[in-house]
Scaffold this active site. Structure first.
Site, short mmCIF file in Angstrom:
data_model
loop_
_atom_site.label_atom_id
_atom_site.label_comp_id
_atom_site.label_asym_id
_atom_site.label_seq_id
_atom_site.Cartn_x
_atom_site.Cartn_y
_atom_site.Cartn_z
N HIS A 155 29.23 -4.10 50.83
CA HIS A 155 28.96 -5.21 49.97
C HIS A 155 28.79 -4.45 48.42
O HIS A 155 28.50 -3.42 48.46
CB HIS A 155 28.08 -6.19 50.39
N ASP A 174 22.57 -0.97 45.66
CA ASP A 174 22.02 0.15 46.46
C ASP A 174 23.12 0.60 47.33
O ASP A 174 22.76 1.86 48.06
CB ASP A 174 20.82 -0.08 47.30
N HIS A 175 24.47 0.06 47.40
CA HIS A 175 25.38 0.43 48.24
C HIS A 175 26.61 1.07 47.46
O HIS A 175 27.66 1.48 47.97
CB HIS A 175 25.65 -0.78 49.23
N HIS A 179 25.53 -11.66 55.27
CA HIS A 179 24.24 -11.31 54.13
C HIS A 179 24.18 -12.28 53.09
O HIS A 179 24.83 -13.24 53.30
CB HIS A 179 24.62 -9.96 53.70
N ASP A 209 23.64 -4.27 55.39
CA ASP A 209 22.88 -5.62 55.15
C ASP A 209 23.43 -6.83 55.96
O ASP A 209 24.59 -7.10 55.44
CB ASP A 209 22.73 -5.66 53.85
N HIS A 240 18.41 2.73 56.09
CA HIS A 240 18.31 1.58 55.06
C HIS A 240 16.83 0.85 55.22
O HIS A 240 16.74 -0.14 55.65
CB HIS A 240 19.39 0.48 55.37
ZN LIG Z 1 20.92 -2.70 50.86
#
Ligand SMILES: [Zn+2]
Length: 315
Positions: free
Chosen positions: A63, A67-68, A142, A205, A263
């Site tokens: 996504h 942070d990804h 998410h 997530d 994570h």
């Molecule tokens: Zn994340």
């Protein structure tokens, strides 16, 4: 044969900590490398882990949260520097397409980059073929459109040397039998058994939803996010994440062999609590899932192949 293994480059969700880099996971699979969800700082983590950038053929993003994927420009630059790299494809949900394209543009690296948007559907969607294995994606739940990835090897066959000898089949005839299913009255099933293919699954997530179990069903190795401990289950629900207990339950019910927890929220400096919680949940279900609480730079091997049942001889 090249190893099948997961290199954990970073384990922090949301914010990095003094001991945990932002997310990032590299899967080595039959000589090819797939990078999943590279967050900030992954280029440097790759140096620490001795990961070769030019070997990366695909970058799979679950996504568009930073942070990804904020590590993509650095990784692409590294690939260009270390070249000659292969062309690289960025996969992510259709919703993340513009975000991923912008990151590739920022990199301005001399690497051929293709961005492919994956439809976010409730059933598995074909993404690519990786070393003869099928990479699919399926929608999770998410705060923005998110997909989980599954890499599945087709089933093969294991021949029983004794059964072959007893049937008088050797050399080229073995291949002929495999192609035709029957040779001189000997059926394929008399001298061989189906060997299950190996499966790797990757779930970041998401709230707990049926698709989590579907993506990781019977996986030999599955990475699941566990941002929170169960005492913070209300936060997990409102922010769209899993607790360690939920990750353990889902993996156990789905028959996962090795569960990699990753994570983590910065609120847990000690991850022992999360590992214990997941193991307790697995024990409740009575499953044999092994739990690996990921640390930065861990290397986790895909477990050895499941043994097929012995060839049953017709009486
Ligand atoms: Zn994340």
């Amino acid at each position: 044969m090249s190893p099948r293994e997961l290199v954990v480059l970073g384990t922090a969700g949301q914010a990095p900590t003094r001991t945990r880099n932002h997310n990032g996971y590299l899967l080595r699979w039959d000589g090819t490398s797939v990078l999943f969800d590279p967050g900030e700082g992954i280029q440097r983590q790759m140096l620490h882990a001795e990961v070769s950038a030019p070997r990366i053929e695909r970058i799979c993003v679950t996504h568009r949260h930073n942070d990804h994927c904020l590590g993509i420009p650095g990784v692409l630059n590294r690939m260009a520097q270390d070249g000659p790299g292969r062309p690289v494809t960025l996969h992510g949900p259709v919703d993340a397409f513009e975000h991923l394209r912008a990151l590739a543009v920022v990199a301005a690296a001399h690497v051929a980059v293709t961005v492919e948007g994956v439809p976010t559907l409730d059933e598995p969607v074909d993404v690519a073929e990786v070393a003869g294995c099928r990479l699919t994606a399926q929608a999770l739940d998410h705060r923005v459109p998110t997909i989980g990835y599954r890499l599945a090897e087709p089933a093969g066959r294991s021949f029983d040397a004794d059964a072959l000898a007893a049937a008088g089949i050797s050399g080229r005839d073995v291949g002929e039998l495999a192609r035709r299913g029957e040779l001189r009255g000997v059926r394929l099933g008399d001298v061989s058994v189906q060997r299950p293919g190996q499966v790797f699954a990757f779930v970041m997530d998401t709230r707990l939803c049926p698709a989590v179990e579907e993506v990781v069903r019977d996986a030999d190795l599955a990475v699941l996010e566990c941002t929170y401990a169960d005492r913070d289950a209300d936060l997990a629900l409102s922010r769209g994440h899993l607790t360690a207990r939920q990750a353990g339950l889902a993996a156990a019910r789905a028959g996962v062999r090795t569960l990699v927890l990753a994570h983590f929220s910065q609120r847990y400096p000690d991850l022992e609590e999360l590992g214990l919680e997941a193991r307790a949940a697995i024990a409740e279900v009575g499953a044999g899932t092994t739990v690996h609480v990921a640390r930065d730079l861990d290397v986790v091997a895909v477990p050895p192949r499941r043994h097929p049942a012995p060839v049953s001889r017709a009486s």
